[in-house]
Design an enzyme around this catalytic site. Sequence first.
Site, short mmCIF file in Angstrom:
data_model
loop_
_atom_site.label_atom_id
_atom_site.label_comp_id
_atom_site.label_asym_id
_atom_site.label_seq_id
_atom_site.Cartn_x
_atom_site.Cartn_y
_atom_site.Cartn_z
N GLU A 1 0.75 -1.29 0.01
CA GLU A 1 -0.04 0.15 -0.17
C GLU A 1 0.97 1.30 0.05
O GLU A 1 0.82 2.18 0.82
CB GLU A 1 -1.00 -0.09 1.24
CG GLU A 1 -1.80 -1.21 1.09
CD GLU A 1 -3.03 -1.04 2.22
OE1 GLU A 1 -3.13 -0.08 3.06
OE2 GLU A 1 -3.93 -2.04 2.32
N GLU B 1 -4.75 -8.57 1.13
CA GLU B 1 -5.34 -8.48 2.51
C GLU B 1 -6.81 -8.22 2.12
O GLU B 1 -7.38 -7.65 1.25
CB GLU B 1 -4.87 -7.14 3.07
CG GLU B 1 -3.54 -7.29 3.59
CD GLU B 1 -3.19 -5.72 4.31
OE1 GLU B 1 -3.92 -4.90 4.70
OE2 GLU B 1 -1.81 -5.66 4.31
C1 FCB Z 1 -4.18 -1.91 5.71
C2 FCB Z 1 -2.80 -2.20 6.28
C3 FCB Z 1 -2.63 -3.48 7.28
C4 FCB Z 1 -3.75 -3.37 8.21
C5 FCB Z 1 -5.44 -3.06 7.32
C6 FCB Z 1 -6.31 -3.05 8.36
O1 FCB Z 1 -4.24 -0.81 5.05
O2 FCB Z 1 -2.01 -2.76 4.99
O3 FCB Z 1 -1.25 -3.34 7.84
O4 FCB Z 1 -3.58 -2.21 9.03
O5 FCB Z 1 -4.98 -2.03 6.69
#
Ligand code: FCB
Length: 484
Positions: free
Chosen positions: A181, A390
């Site tokens: 990110e 994620e």
């Molecule tokens: C993302 C991050 C991760 C975590 C999630 C909830 O933006 O990459 O580390 O904090 O959100």
Amino acid sequence: MTMTDPTTAAHSSVAVPRVAFPPGFSWGAATAAYQIEGAAAEDGRTPSIWDVFAKTPGKVLNGDTGDVAVDHYHRFREDVRLMADLGLTSYRFSLSWPRIQPTGRGPAVERGLDFYRALVDTLLEHGISPVATLYHWDLPQDLEEAGGWPIRETAYRFAEYAALAAGALGDRVPVWTTLNEPWCSAFLGYGSGVHAPGRTNPADALKAAHHLNLGHGLAVGALREVLPASAKIAVSLNLHLVRPLTDTPEDREAARRIEAVGNRVWTGPMFKGGYDEDLKADTAHLVDWDELVRPGDEAEIGRPIDLLGLNYYNPTVVSAPRDNAETAEAARNDGHGDSEFSCWPGSEDVVFHLANDDVTAMGWPIDASGLVDSLVGMHRDFGLPLLVTENGAAFEDVVGPDGEVDDPERVRYVELHLQAVADAIAAGADVRGYYLWSLLDNFEWAYGYSKRFGIVHVDYDTQQRTPKTSARWYAEVIRRGGLA
Ligand code: FCB
């Protein structure tokens, strides 16, 4: 890139049957170094920007820090056993730059590398395939003091560190991701300042974005030289699934702007040959792109990669400024924490709306249709195999009198999103794996330990791990190879 047809703003238009997940699909969970490791001053590790930021009063809720976190540095064997019990086939974690190369310069520290060697070997012994992220936000503080991501030199430092890490672990880690990110690193770190290093300068944020891109490209080049030919290289982007609130030209223009500075700022140079003209025009009053982007940079950033990772939590609904009382409130409501400074350089006036009011404990709306649209759009626009690197949710988990943690909301969230992945696959997207965020409750950045994302509960006083209902449910999904 337009990831969804703005004329069908509200819901996914992809209608597909339920399908099984393909054989070989990676069933994973994800974590990041600073959020779980602790051992912040052990074995030669030096402070990262997050150590310094967390210790700055007022930056992190309750003054929480990652000094101890969930003590994964000392408990990783127990944690890998937990993963094995769940049947995970893959595990995505990040390497701490200041643990491997303290201060961001010079040779690697063997004790730091030994930790990751032991972690990876333990994963492999349990048949769990490691996915290593090189940068999940923990820049060595010394590099921030030398100028941080807004200066070009940091990109070269990153590629050097990537080569050191890959030299030590490349024989046993089959999948590498460069950045996690980068939007957050650049725009929350240097724009709104709600993340480390907490600077609030829109020009610096845009410079950081370019140097993160350059660091990615240089690192891809360095990794290709060091890694075996079979290794795969990826990047994890939180591409925003942007939907205009209405079909008016003004709201569609707001969506265009957020797609430009939220998404195409990465995907343009990584996959399409360069930065788009509209992005440069939107931000021309802040940076001189001709000076920032040197000849050859875009080709460097565009080095081919093997897999594209998406981190998806919710869709992003935007509009042009609305002349009513809601506006001031809504303008800040982009889900990334309060700041009087914007994380949208050049597009500060765009207003953010909740997609719906079915929200998680983060206040993030639950809408899995955005995951279908994201994956289908990425498949169409970039043609790369995809990973969901994620996806997950925080809820107010309660430990019951029997010591169990029953979290039906998280089960529902993950089920909806796994169904979305299956729908995207049925619609033709080549999705190879899903990494649930997160394995363990952990340090949730500016929210400290107040937000729990784990499928395994952690008692922060005793460090006791307790699989929640969602962990048992996910284990069953993995055992079956899909949803019931
Ligand atoms: C993302 C991050 C991760 C975590 C999630 C909830 O933006 O990459 O580390 O904090 O959100």
